[in-house]
Design a protein around this motif. Structure first.
Motif, PDB file in Angstrom:
ATOM      1  N   LYS A   1      99.524 -55.133 -90.230  1.00 46.79           N
ATOM      2  CA  LYS A   1     100.268 -53.866 -90.295  1.00 46.79           C
ATOM      3  C   LYS A   1     100.772 -53.407 -88.923  1.00 46.79           C
ATOM      4  N   HIS A   2     100.556 -54.236 -87.905  1.00 44.83           N
ATOM      5  CA  HIS A   2     100.861 -53.791 -86.544  1.00 44.83           C
ATOM      6  C   HIS A   2     101.924 -54.667 -85.877  1.00 44.83           C
ATOM      7  N   LYS A   3     102.776 -55.241 -86.706  1.00 44.13           N
ATOM      8  CA  LYS A   3     103.871 -56.041 -86.172  1.00 44.13           C
ATOM      9  C   LYS A   3     104.777 -55.154 -85.309  1.00 44.13           C
ATOM     10  N   GLY A   4     105.167 -55.681 -84.176  1.00 43.23           N
ATOM     11  CA  GLY A   4     105.947 -54.910 -83.219  1.00 43.23           C
ATOM     12  C   GLY A   4     105.094 -54.279 -82.135  1.00 43.23           C
ATOM     13  N   HIS A   5     103.782 -54.332 -82.331  1.00 46.00           N
ATOM     14  CA  HIS A   5     102.851 -53.768 -81.341  1.00 46.00           C
ATOM     15  C   HIS A   5     101.795 -54.814 -80.945  1.00 46.00           C
ATOM     16  N   GLU A   6     102.199 -56.060 -80.988  1.00 45.08           N
ATOM     17  CA  GLU A   6     101.262 -57.147 -80.724  1.00 45.08           C
ATOM     18  C   GLU A   6     100.690 -57.120 -79.307  1.00 45.08           C
ATOM     19  N   ASP A   7     101.402 -56.479 -78.381  1.00 45.62           N
ATOM     20  CA  ASP A   7     100.926 -56.441 -77.004  1.00 45.62           C
ATOM     21  C   ASP A   7      99.608 -55.682 -76.873  1.00 45.62           C
ATOM     22  N   LYS A   8      99.282 -54.858 -77.860  1.00 42.91           N
ATOM     23  CA  LYS A   8      98.042 -54.081 -77.821  1.00 42.91           C
ATOM     24  C   LYS A   8      96.865 -54.823 -78.460  1.00 42.91           C
ATOM     25  N   ILE A   9      97.154 -55.931 -79.100  1.00 42.33           N
ATOM     26  CA  ILE A   9      96.112 -56.713 -79.789  1.00 42.33           C
ATOM     27  C   ILE A   9      95.563 -57.764 -78.833  1.00 42.33           C
ATOM     28  N   THR A  10      94.240 -57.935 -78.810  1.00 47.00           N
ATOM     29  CA  THR A  10      93.614 -58.933 -77.940  1.00 47.00           C
ATOM     30  C   THR A  10      92.983 -60.025 -78.787  1.00 47.00           C
ATOM     31  N   TYR A  11      93.749 -61.092 -78.977  1.00 50.27           N
ATOM     32  CA  TYR A  11      93.260 -62.282 -79.678  1.00 50.27           C
ATOM     33  C   TYR A  11      93.321 -63.455 -78.697  1.00 50.27           C
ATOM     34  N   ALA A  12      92.199 -64.171 -78.570  1.00 51.30           N
ATOM     35  CA  ALA A  12      92.157 -65.246 -77.583  1.00 51.30           C
ATOM     36  C   ALA A  12      91.253 -66.382 -78.036  1.00 51.30           C
ATOM     37  N   GLU A  13      91.579 -67.585 -77.551  1.00 54.70           N
ATOM     38  CA  GLU A  13      90.754 -68.777 -77.766  1.00 54.70           C
ATOM     39  C   GLU A  13      90.549 -69.437 -76.407  1.00 54.70           C
TER      40      GLU A  13
ATOM     41  N   ARG B   1      92.995 -52.885 -87.163  1.00 55.35           N
ATOM     42  CA  ARG B   1      93.449 -51.707 -86.442  1.00 55.35           C
ATOM     43  C   ARG B   1      94.341 -52.164 -85.273  1.00 55.35           C
ATOM     44  N   GLY B   2      95.027 -51.216 -84.646  1.00 50.14           N
ATOM     45  CA  GLY B   2      96.083 -51.546 -83.696  1.00 50.14           C
ATOM     46  C   GLY B   2      95.655 -52.215 -82.406  1.00 50.14           C
ATOM     47  N   TYR B   3      94.374 -52.104 -82.041  1.00 46.98           N
ATOM     48  CA  TYR B   3      93.882 -52.713 -80.802  1.00 46.98           C
ATOM     49  C   TYR B   3      92.810 -53.773 -81.093  1.00 46.98           C
ATOM     50  N   SER B   4      92.923 -54.376 -82.243  1.00 48.58           N
ATOM     51  CA  SER B   4      91.959 -55.393 -82.673  1.00 48.58           C
ATOM     52  C   SER B   4      91.658 -56.392 -81.553  1.00 48.58           C
ATOM     53  N   ARG B   5      90.355 -56.762 -81.416  1.00 43.96           N
ATOM     54  CA  ARG B   5      89.945 -57.673 -80.333  1.00 43.96           C
ATOM     55  C   ARG B   5      88.989 -58.734 -80.870  1.00 43.96           C
ATOM     56  N   VAL B   6      89.387 -60.003 -80.715  1.00 45.40           N
ATOM     57  CA  VAL B   6      88.560 -61.132 -81.152  1.00 45.40           C
ATOM     58  C   VAL B   6      88.718 -62.271 -80.157  1.00 45.40           C
ATOM     59  N   LEU B   7      87.597 -62.849 -79.770  1.00 48.44           N
ATOM     60  CA  LEU B   7      87.593 -64.012 -78.883  1.00 48.44           C
ATOM     61  C   LEU B   7      86.787 -65.141 -79.514  1.00 48.44           C
ATOM     62  N   PHE B   8      87.391 -66.332 -79.596  1.00 47.57           N
ATOM     63  CA  PHE B   8      86.663 -67.540 -79.964  1.00 47.57           C
ATOM     64  C   PHE B   8      86.481 -68.370 -78.701  1.00 47.57           C
ATOM     65  N   TYR B   9      85.211 -68.642 -78.370  1.00 46.74           N
ATOM     66  CA  TYR B   9      84.877 -69.338 -77.128  1.00 46.74           C
ATOM     67  C   TYR B   9      84.063 -70.599 -77.452  1.00 46.74           C
ATOM     68  N   LYS B  10      84.540 -71.742 -76.972  1.00 48.98           N
ATOM     69  CA  LYS B  10      83.852 -73.022 -77.187  1.00 48.98           C
ATOM     70  C   LYS B  10      83.441 -73.201 -78.648  1.00 48.98           C
ATOM     71  N   THR B  11      84.400 -72.941 -79.521  1.00 51.63           N
ATOM     72  CA  THR B  11      84.168 -73.062 -80.958  1.00 51.63           C
ATOM     73  C   THR B  11      84.896 -74.285 -81.493  1.00 51.63           C
ATOM     74  N   ASN B  12      84.231 -75.043 -82.348  1.00 54.62           N
ATOM     75  CA  ASN B  12      84.840 -76.223 -82.966  1.00 54.62           C
ATOM     76  C   ASN B  12      85.518 -75.801 -84.263  1.00 54.62           C
ATOM     77  N   MET B  13      86.830 -76.023 -84.340  1.00 53.78           N
ATOM     78  CA  MET B  13      87.616 -75.577 -85.485  1.00 53.78           C
ATOM     79  C   MET B  13      88.161 -76.775 -86.254  1.00 53.78           C
ATOM     80  N   SER B  14      87.841 -76.859 -87.547  1.00 51.49           N
ATOM     81  CA  SER B  14      88.400 -77.928 -88.375  1.00 51.49           C
ATOM     82  C   SER B  14      89.838 -77.568 -88.761  1.00 51.49           C
ATOM     83  N   ASN B  15      90.474 -78.426 -89.547  1.00 51.16           N
ATOM     84  CA  ASN B  15      91.881 -78.207 -89.903  1.00 51.16           C
ATOM     85  C   ASN B  15      92.076 -77.102 -90.932  1.00 51.16           C
TER      86      ASN B  15
END
Length: 348
Positions: A284-296, A259-273
């Motif tokens: 489906k929300h290209k052009g509206h990325e400023d509303k998406i909250t994705y963070a590591e 959805r357009g305001y999708s929110r996901v945070l990965f905190y102190k997570t070990n990520m393999s390759n």
């Protein structure tokens, strides 16, 4: 008939009493006796109170206000289970997730294709594998044309808690659709959108396993771990992964915007390759990325290299990070987790 009914009643009470001596993975039933008013046992071979899990669920009175514990004996339970909204305060517990497996082969659509559907608030599960057998082959690499929507569990209610559970499928494995949920020491496996929905959830100390996905020609395709469905700035939902591990034999983005305001945070997570360099997809929300909250934040491992990440990934302020990673502020503002049985609370 009256005599037979009396015999069955006495047998039920006897088995219930015997069940109070059952132990499982460091959690003994004596730990629950102050909080749980009744315990019943299910065994697929019939040597218990019930032979099927659904029979045990149906036994619980509608409008139940007291914690009832359902012990699952080791075995494979081939059944579709629905926990209706009027059957609250249920704990389902196995002795070991590798020995207690609830599975069902179903690809009947997102609203119904699951081994387990939870419509009731205050649900807890311990040491259980939830598996959709549809296209969950033992082979590590799956051709994309064979993949179907096949959740292992669908969560449709607030206030659910999982400890030491496995969730196994390929697409839409864990339907974290609605409500506040807490997952600890769990294992989640899939290839496409395998943690998805509009849930408001914390995943702590969990293992996220990315399965390989190929085209008809055998080319390795990129999958997606999350597809979170936050719909507005006021929407409180989001997925937080805290002290987790990401591994597998496929390739995946950390998430795409369901959805357009999708929110996901990965905190102190070990990520393999297995994590692709760009990390995220606006879908489906290209052009509206400023509303998406994705963070590591403070992640480690080869897959955590952020040099080639999408430019619109967020750098969250410390206050917001603290709010999201703390269960008390993000998913437990009304204290519902403290109302769980005491031995569950001790595992938080």
């Amino acid at each position: 008939m009256k005599s037979l009914k009396s015999i069955l009643t006495l047998s039920f009470l006897f088995l219930t009493a015997i069940s109070s001596f059952v132990c499982s993975d460091g959690l003994e039933l004596k730990d629950f006796k102050e909080d749980v008013v009744k315990t019943v046992v299910v065994s697929p071979n019939g040597a218990a109170n019930f032979k099927t899990i659904q029979d045990a669920i149906d036994y619980i009175p509608s409008g139940n206000k007291n914690w009832i514990k359902i012990i699952l004996s080791p075995g494979i339970y081939n059944e579709k289970i629905v926990i209706p909204k009027e059957k609250q305060k249920i704990i389902m517990q196995g002795n070991n997730a590798s020995e207690v497996i609830i599975q069902y082969n179903n690809d009947a659509g997102l609203s119904n294709a699951s081994a387990v559907i939870v419509d009731a608030e205050y649900f807890a599960a311990i040491n259980i594998t939830f598996k959709n057998a549809n296209c969950s082959k033992s082979t590590p690499i799956i051709p994309k044309e064979e993949v179907k929507v096949a959740p292992s569990i669908i969560l449709m209610a607030d206030k659910a808690w999982f400890y030491g559970c496995n969730f196994i499928s390929v697409q839409d494995t864990l339907a974290d659709k609605v409500g506040r949920h807490y997952f600890k020491n769990c294992y989640i496996e899939g290839a496409i959108d395998f943690i998805w929905g509009s849930g408001q959830s914390i995943y702590q100390n969990c293992v996220i396993h990315v399965r390989g996905l190929t085209s008809k020609g055998g080319e390795m395709l990129t999958g997606f771990i999350t597809a979170q469905g936050r719909e507005s700035e006021q929407d409180k939902s989001g997925f937080v992964f805290k002290n987790c591990v990401i591994n597998g034999n496929g390739m995946a983005s950390l998430g795409r915007a369901y959805r357009g305001y999708s929110r996901v945070l990965f905190y102190k997570t070990n990520m393999s390759n297995v994590i692709v360099a760009q990390g995220w997809d606006a879908w489906k929300h290209k052009g509206h990325e400023d509303k998406i909250t994705y963070a590591e934040v403070k992640c480690t491992g080869e897959g955590a290299n952020k040099e080639k990440r999408v430019k619109w990934e967020k750098n969250l302020p410390p206050k917001e990070i603290k709010f999201l990673i703390d269960p008390k502020t993000f998913i437990d503002e009304d204290g519902w987790m403290g109302s769980l049985p005491s031995s569950l609370v001790s595992l938080l």
